[in-house]
Motif scaffolding. Structure first.
Motif, PDB file in Angstrom:
ATOM      1  N   ARG A  22      -6.413  -3.698   1.720  1.00  0.00           N
ATOM      2  CA  ARG A  22      -4.992  -4.041   1.596  1.00  0.00           C
ATOM      3  C   ARG A  22      -4.068  -3.005   2.233  1.00  0.00           C
ATOM      4  NH1 ARG A  22      -3.208  -2.958  -4.751  1.00  0.00           N
ATOM      5  NH2 ARG A  22      -3.438  -0.681  -4.702  1.00  0.00           N
ATOM      6  N   ILE A  23      -4.606  -1.831   2.577  1.00  0.00           N
ATOM      7  CA  ILE A  23      -3.791  -0.783   3.200  1.00  0.00           C
ATOM      8  C   ILE A  23      -3.748  -1.036   4.706  1.00  0.00           C
ATOM      9  CG2 ILE A  23      -3.457   1.706   3.460  1.00  0.00           C
ATOM     10  CD1 ILE A  23      -3.056   0.571   0.615  1.00  0.00           C
ATOM     11  N   SER A  24      -3.032  -2.084   5.070  1.00  0.00           N
ATOM     12  CA  SER A  24      -2.942  -2.514   6.459  1.00  0.00           C
ATOM     13  C   SER A  24      -1.668  -3.333   6.616  1.00  0.00           C
ATOM     14  CB  SER A  24      -4.190  -3.328   6.841  1.00  0.00           C
ATOM     15  OG  SER A  24      -4.206  -3.620   8.220  1.00  0.00           O
ATOM     16  N   HIS A  25      -1.605  -4.059   7.723  1.00  0.00           N
ATOM     17  CA  HIS A  25      -0.427  -4.872   8.016  1.00  0.00           C
ATOM     18  C   HIS A  25      -0.855  -5.975   8.979  1.00  0.00           C
ATOM     19  CE1 HIS A  25       3.523  -5.932   9.795  1.00  0.00           C
ATOM     20  NE2 HIS A  25       3.983  -5.599   8.601  1.00  0.00           N
ATOM     21  N   PRO A  26      -0.290  -7.192   8.857  1.00  0.00           N
ATOM     22  CA  PRO A  26      -0.696  -8.275   9.761  1.00  0.00           C
ATOM     23  C   PRO A  26      -0.625  -7.918  11.239  1.00  0.00           C
ATOM     24  CG  PRO A  26       0.600  -9.169   7.952  1.00  0.00           C
ATOM     25  CD  PRO A  26       0.648  -7.675   7.806  1.00  0.00           C
ATOM     26  N   SER A  27       0.322  -7.093  11.638  1.00  0.00           N
ATOM     27  CA  SER A  27       0.451  -6.750  13.058  1.00  0.00           C
ATOM     28  C   SER A  27      -0.741  -5.950  13.576  1.00  0.00           C
ATOM     29  CB  SER A  27       1.740  -5.956  13.293  1.00  0.00           C
ATOM     30  OG  SER A  27       1.680  -4.692  12.649  1.00  0.00           O
ATOM     31  N   LEU A  28      -1.559  -5.399  12.678  1.00  0.00           N
ATOM     32  CA  LEU A  28      -2.727  -4.623  13.068  1.00  0.00           C
ATOM     33  C   LEU A  28      -4.009  -5.451  13.067  1.00  0.00           C
ATOM     34  CD1 LEU A  28      -1.939  -1.487  10.880  1.00  0.00           C
ATOM     35  CD2 LEU A  28      -1.721  -1.614  13.372  1.00  0.00           C
ATOM     36  N   LEU A  29      -3.924  -6.685  12.569  1.00  0.00           N
ATOM     37  CA  LEU A  29      -5.112  -7.489  12.324  1.00  0.00           C
ATOM     38  C   LEU A  29      -5.178  -8.699  13.255  1.00  0.00           C
ATOM     39  CD1 LEU A  29      -5.024  -7.339   8.418  1.00  0.00           C
ATOM     40  CD2 LEU A  29      -6.343  -5.897  10.001  1.00  0.00           C
ATOM     41  N   PRO A  30      -6.371  -9.272  13.451  1.00  0.00           N
ATOM     42  CA  PRO A  30      -6.506 -10.416  14.357  1.00  0.00           C
ATOM     43  C   PRO A  30      -5.625 -11.591  13.934  1.00  0.00           C
ATOM     44  CG  PRO A  30      -8.662  -9.526  13.755  1.00  0.00           C
ATOM     45  CD  PRO A  30      -7.664  -8.835  12.886  1.00  0.00           C
ATOM     46  N   ASN A  31      -4.914 -12.135  14.882  1.00  0.00           N
ATOM     47  CA  ASN A  31      -4.076 -13.317  14.658  1.00  0.00           C
ATOM     48  C   ASN A  31      -3.075 -13.120  13.520  1.00  0.00           C
ATOM     49  OD1 ASN A  31      -5.569 -14.828  16.647  1.00  0.00           O
ATOM     50  ND2 ASN A  31      -7.203 -15.024  15.120  1.00  0.00           N
ATOM     51  N   ASP A  32      -2.577 -11.895  13.383  1.00  0.00           N
ATOM     52  CA  ASP A  32      -1.583 -11.570  12.348  1.00  0.00           C
ATOM     53  C   ASP A  32      -2.063 -11.975  10.951  1.00  0.00           C
ATOM     54  OD1 ASP A  32       0.356 -10.421  14.057  1.00  0.00           O
ATOM     55  OD2 ASP A  32       1.007 -12.413  14.665  1.00  0.00           O
ATOM     56  N   ALA A  33      -3.340 -11.786  10.698  1.00  0.00           N
ATOM     57  CA  ALA A  33      -3.935 -12.173   9.418  1.00  0.00           C
ATOM     58  C   ALA A  33      -3.392 -11.321   8.274  1.00  0.00           C
ATOM     59  CB  ALA A  33      -5.445 -12.030   9.479  1.00  0.00           C
ATOM     60  N   GLN A  34      -3.436 -11.872   7.068  1.00  0.00           N
ATOM     61  CA  GLN A  34      -3.115 -11.085   5.884  1.00  0.00           C
ATOM     62  C   GLN A  34      -4.257 -10.104   5.618  1.00  0.00           C
ATOM     63  OE1 GLN A  34       0.247 -11.961   5.676  1.00  0.00           O
ATOM     64  NE2 GLN A  34      -0.095 -11.604   3.498  1.00  0.00           N
ATOM     65  N   PRO A  35      -3.949  -8.878   5.239  1.00  0.00           N
ATOM     66  CA  PRO A  35      -5.000  -7.962   4.803  1.00  0.00           C
ATOM     67  C   PRO A  35      -5.764  -8.557   3.617  1.00  0.00           C
ATOM     68  CG  PRO A  35      -2.932  -6.793   5.128  1.00  0.00           C
ATOM     69  CD  PRO A  35      -2.614  -8.254   5.200  1.00  0.00           C
ATOM     70  N   VAL A  36      -6.990  -8.111   3.434  1.00  0.00           N
ATOM     71  CA  VAL A  36      -7.824  -8.620   2.345  1.00  0.00           C
ATOM     72  C   VAL A  36      -8.045  -7.522   1.304  1.00  0.00           C
ATOM     73  CG1 VAL A  36      -8.956 -10.353   3.752  1.00  0.00           C
ATOM     74  CG2 VAL A  36      -9.934  -8.044   3.611  1.00  0.00           C
ATOM     75  N   ALA A  37      -8.350  -7.954   0.077  1.00  0.00           N
ATOM     76  CA  ALA A  37      -8.504  -7.032  -1.036  1.00  0.00           C
ATOM     77  C   ALA A  37      -9.277  -7.721  -2.149  1.00  0.00           C
ATOM     78  CB  ALA A  37      -7.127  -6.579  -1.541  1.00  0.00           C
ATOM     79  N   PRO A  38      -9.697  -6.977  -3.172  1.00  0.00           N
ATOM     80  CA  PRO A  38     -10.347  -7.635  -4.306  1.00  0.00           C
ATOM     81  C   PRO A  38      -9.414  -8.550  -5.069  1.00  0.00           C
ATOM     82  CG  PRO A  38     -10.019  -5.292  -4.727  1.00  0.00           C
ATOM     83  CD  PRO A  38      -9.735  -5.515  -3.282  1.00  0.00           C
ATOM     84  N   SER A  39      -8.128  -8.197  -5.123  1.00  0.00           N
ATOM     85  CA  SER A  39      -7.124  -9.006  -5.825  1.00  0.00           C
ATOM     86  C   SER A  39      -5.844  -9.025  -5.010  1.00  0.00           C
ATOM     87  CB  SER A  39      -6.840  -8.430  -7.212  1.00  0.00           C
ATOM     88  OG  SER A  39      -8.014  -8.424  -8.010  1.00  0.00           O
ATOM     89  N   ALA A  40      -5.045 -10.061  -5.193  1.00  0.00           N
ATOM     90  CA  ALA A  40      -3.802 -10.225  -4.430  1.00  0.00           C
ATOM     91  C   ALA A  40      -2.680  -9.408  -5.060  1.00  0.00           C
ATOM     92  CB  ALA A  40      -3.423 -11.694  -4.355  1.00  0.00           C
ATOM     93  N   ILE A  41      -2.827  -8.088  -4.990  1.00  0.00           N
ATOM     94  CA  ILE A  41      -1.853  -7.162  -5.573  1.00  0.00           C
ATOM     95  C   ILE A  41      -1.271  -6.321  -4.441  1.00  0.00           C
ATOM     96  CG2 ILE A  41      -1.488  -5.264  -7.189  1.00  0.00           C
ATOM     97  CD1 ILE A  41      -3.958  -6.290  -8.719  1.00  0.00           C
ATOM     98  N   LYS A  42       0.033  -6.413  -4.242  1.00  0.00           N
ATOM     99  CA  LYS A  42       0.688  -5.669  -3.167  1.00  0.00           C
ATOM    100  C   LYS A  42       0.779  -4.196  -3.530  1.00  0.00           C
ATOM    101  CE  LYS A  42       5.116  -5.289  -0.713  1.00  0.00           C
ATOM    102  NZ  LYS A  42       6.486  -5.826  -0.579  1.00  0.00           N
TER     103      LYS A  42
END
Length: 356
Positions: free
Chosen positions: A104-124
């Motif tokens: 989760r310590i990422s950002h869509p602009s850093l990931l393929p196709n502006d993907a959401q970062p992944v994590a064990p739980s959806a906690i920002k």
């Protein structure tokens, strides 16, 4: 008497000294995660360390968390890292790759196709990360499904295989700094209701399954793990860290790992005293050490090797400076993550020591 300059056995290797270069992000890769030509020079300069642990390297594109950080997924990345390991080995050094999935310590602009970062739980998480356009707030990550977790574990397996193909002597699982493995481990970031969440046994499951995959590729004697209890970096918290880390380290015994790397930053509990007796491999101590304290903890058998970060960053010939009692260069924080050679491969050596 044990000192920084006595040999030490770590996994399958006998190191010439007990000075370990800490993993430190330096952001000298291109947008495709390929290390630049400067990286081989940087690590080659520091090959006097008994062991170098590389900067964090993402196992797959979804693991990237910062701009200009390197990966180990593509053939081009492997080829570039081969130049690095060749440079270190040419000078008699040893180098492990730190595998780092930021979750989760990422950002869509850093990931393929502006993907959401992944994590064990959806906690920002609170905070920001560096992107091409500067600091950006973290976003709410997407919770991994169980089938996706299996895929991430396989990413670690393949990263280990490719690291060995690139000539690394071993790999380190980054389980600190609030990145994906610690997100699973910590109760504040893991609120899953399945076999990967809830009890400490479940929260530790991801880390242990990743280690099992890495050990299957490399053998336990070429795998290490880094933890940093109560560092609380990147908005990571755990309700009972003493219980969590005691349990985790006790489970490590069956893997016969090369080492346990424990870096403490501000923890009130002496986790070194708590964890060292529970581990059956080499114990690496990090976190703000200077030469005097390092010599003391080695002499007292509180650690088998001492890990230095900023001192190695600014002093490529750190072991020789320690031998001679020479003054140390001061790290330039302005160039820690800046592209280019300045503040990277241009720190001065002692007179008469080659910088090549």
């Amino acid at each position: 008497m044990t000192s920084l300059f006595t040999p030490v056995r770590i996994g399958r290797y006998t190191l010439s000294n007990r000075l370990v270069m800490a993993p430190m992000t330096r952001s000298r890769a291109d947008d495709d995660g390929v290390p630049s030509d400067l990286v081989a020079t940087y690590y080659g300069q520091r090959s006097g360390a008994g062991l170098i642990i590389s900067e964090g390297v993402f196992p797959s594109a979804m693991g990237k968390g910062y701009v200009r950080t390197p990966g180990i997924e593509s053939d081009a990345q492997v080829a570039a890292w081969k130049q690095v390991t060749d440079a270190v080995h040419a000078k008699g050094g040893r180098i492990f790759m730190q595998v780092m999935h930021c979750g989760r310590i990422s950002h869509p602009s850093l990931l393929p196709n502006d993907a959401q970062p992944v994590a064990p739980s959806a906690i920002k998480p609170a905070g920001q990360t560096w992107t091409d356009s500067g600091l950006q707030d973290f976003v709410t990550p997407r919770e991994l499904s169980q089938s996706e977790i299996a895929g991430v574990i396989n990413d670690y397996r393949m990263a280990t295989r490719r690291a060995l193909e690139a000539g690394f002597d071993g790999v380190e699982l980054h389980t600190a700094s609030g990145y994906l493995p610690e997100q699973f481990l910590s109760s504040g970031s893991n609120q899953r209701q399945d076999q990967y969440g809830g009890s400490v046994e479940n929260r530790a499951r991801f880390v242990l399954e990743v280690l099992a995959a890495m050990v299957a590729e490399a053998g336990g004697d070429r795998v290490g793990i880094k933890i940093s209890p109560e560092m609380n970096f990147n908005d990571i918290v755990d309700a009972n860290p003493q219980e969590t880390y005691t349990y985790l380290v006790e489970q490590l015994r069956s893997f016969n790992l090369a080492y346990l790397h424990v870096a403490l930053f501000g923890a009130k509990v002496d986790y070194h005293a708590l964890l060292r007796p529970r581990f059956n491999g080499a114990y690496l101590m990090g976190g703000g050490l200077d030469q005097s304290r390092a010599e003391t903890v080695l002499a007292d058998s509180r650690a088998d090797a001492a890990v230095f970060g900023g001192a190695f960053l600014a002093n490529p010939d750190l072991p020789e400076r320690f031998r001679q009692g020479a003054p140390l260069n001061t790290p330039d924080k302005n160039t820690f993550y800046a592209p280019g050679a300045q503040g990277y491969i241009d720190y001065p050596f002692l007179s008469g020591i080659s910088a090549s």
